[in-house]
Write an enzyme that holds these catalytic residues in place. Sequence first.
Site, PDB file in Angstrom:
ATOM      1  N   GLU A 176      14.279  24.793  30.430  1.00 20.53           N
ATOM      2  CA  GLU A 176      14.237  25.795  31.495  1.00 20.53           C
ATOM      3  C   GLU A 176      15.647  26.037  32.017  1.00 20.53           C
ATOM      4  O   GLU A 176      16.319  25.103  32.460  1.00 20.53           O
ATOM      5  CB  GLU A 176      13.326  25.329  32.626  1.00 20.53           C
ATOM      6  CG  GLU A 176      13.201  26.348  33.749  1.00 20.53           C
ATOM      7  CD  GLU A 176      12.340  25.845  34.892  1.00 20.53           C
ATOM      8  OE1 GLU A 176      11.368  26.515  35.265  1.00 20.53           O
ATOM      9  OE2 GLU A 176      12.652  24.746  35.417  1.00 20.53           O
ATOM     10  N   TYR A 230      16.304  34.168  34.760  1.00 21.87           N
ATOM     11  CA  TYR A 230      15.495  32.996  34.404  1.00 21.87           C
ATOM     12  C   TYR A 230      15.143  33.081  32.930  1.00 21.87           C
ATOM     13  O   TYR A 230      14.740  34.138  32.428  1.00 21.87           O
ATOM     14  CB  TYR A 230      14.211  32.962  35.236  1.00 21.87           C
ATOM     15  CG  TYR A 230      13.275  31.819  34.884  1.00 21.87           C
ATOM     16  CD1 TYR A 230      13.322  30.617  35.580  1.00 21.87           C
ATOM     17  CD2 TYR A 230      12.333  31.944  33.855  1.00 21.87           C
ATOM     18  CE1 TYR A 230      12.467  29.569  35.258  1.00 21.87           C
ATOM     19  CE2 TYR A 230      11.484  30.903  33.528  1.00 21.87           C
ATOM     20  CZ  TYR A 230      11.559  29.715  34.232  1.00 21.87           C
ATOM     21  OH  TYR A 230      10.725  28.681  33.913  1.00 21.87           O
TER      22      TYR A 230
END
Length: 398
Positions: free
Chosen positions: A206, A118
Site C-alpha cells: 500500500e 493512493y
Amino acid sequence: MNIHEYQAKELLAKWGVPIPKGIAAFSVEEAVEASKQLPGPLYVVKAQIHAGGRGKGKFKELPATAKGGVRLAKSEEVGLAAAEMLGNTLVTIQTGEHGKQVNRLYITDGVDIAKEFYLAFLVDRATGRVACVASTEGGMDIETVAHDTPEKIRTFTIDPATGWGAHHGRSVAAALGLSGDLAKQAQDTAAKLYAAFIGTDASQIEINPLAVTDDGKLMVLDAKVGFDPNALGRHPDLVELRDLTEEDPAEVEASKYDLAFIKLDGNIGCLVNGAGLAMATMDIIKLNGAFPANFLDVGGGADKEKVTNAFKLILADPAVEGILVNIFGGIMRCDIIAEGIIAAAKEVNLGVPLVVRLEGTNVELGKEILANSGLPIVSADDLGDAARKIVAEVKKAA
C-alpha cells in the site's frame, strides 16, 4: 507478516521503485546523525510502528497538544522530536487504546508535494487474482474515501496467467488522472510495484501517498507492506525483517509451536482443530451469552505436546474462566487428543472448568479415557451441548 515503513522502502528500492532518501534510527543520537547525512534543511521524523494513522496519533506520555508520530522538523528540531517519540506509546486509530511503544524512527528528507495519490496491490480472494487499487485521493484514509466518495477509487485485477501488461499501466495512469511524462512515471512505478508484489509473495503493498513533487517527480512517500506467512519459507531474507516487539507475545509464542492463535477479549478459552470449526465454536459461545477469550486452531496433526502448549497459552490469559475443547477427529484421533488433554490438564494444574466435545475417529475410546482420568472434565455430546455446559460451569464457579 508485516514490516516497518523504512524496511518496506528499502525493499521496494531494490525493485527500482522511486523512494526519497531516508535513514532508520534507534536513538536520539542516531536520529540527529541521520539528519546530517540528508540534504535538508527540512526533515520528516516518523515513528515506526505496525499501524496506520501515525500522523494523527497521540502519545500517552505527552500533553494532548503535542504533535503526533509524523513530524516536520528543521535540523535543530530533529533531536527534540526523536526524544519525544522514542520509548513513548503512540495511540492511533489502528492501535486501539493501548497503543504501541515507539522503538524505531525513520528520518527522511522533506519533499515539496504538488499532489498526492493512493496506490495499492492486494490479494483479491473473490477473483483469485492480484487487485490494483488506485485513487486520486492520496494522503487520506482509504476507508474514508471509500465511504464518502467511492467513485474516486478504481480497482482492476491482473490475470496471473499473463501478468502485468502495458494496458494495466495505462489504467493506473488514467485512474490517477495523469498524462505526459507523469503518466509514464506512473506506469513504470506500478509495474515495479507489481513485480515486487509477486517476487516477494506479498499480501499487501500500500502506497499512501504516492506523490508528485514540485519538480515533476513521482515518489513513494509512505509504504505499508505485508507478506503471505505461508510463503516465508521461500524468503529467509524477509523473515529476518520480522519485529517481534510489534506482535502480541502470546501469538509469537503460539507460532513457535505452529499454533494459530489470536487473543480476544472474552473469558472462555477455546481449543479447536480447524479454522472453520474454531469460528463456529466462538459463535456458539457468543450465542449462549458468553464471549470467547481466543481463537486457537491446533491443526489436524496435534499431539500431546501441542495440546499441552495450547493449554498453557490459553491459561496465560488471566481473563480465562473456563475452557471449551472442541475436536473433530479425522486425521487426529480422539483417543490421542484425550490423552493429550489429560496430560496437559495435569501439567498446567488446571484450575478452571473444562468442557470437552469429541467427535470422529475413536470417539468412544476418547470419551472413555476422559471419564476414567479422575479429573473434573465435563464431557459434551455435541457443540451446542458443549457451549451450554461451559457457560453454565463458568457461572457456577463465579
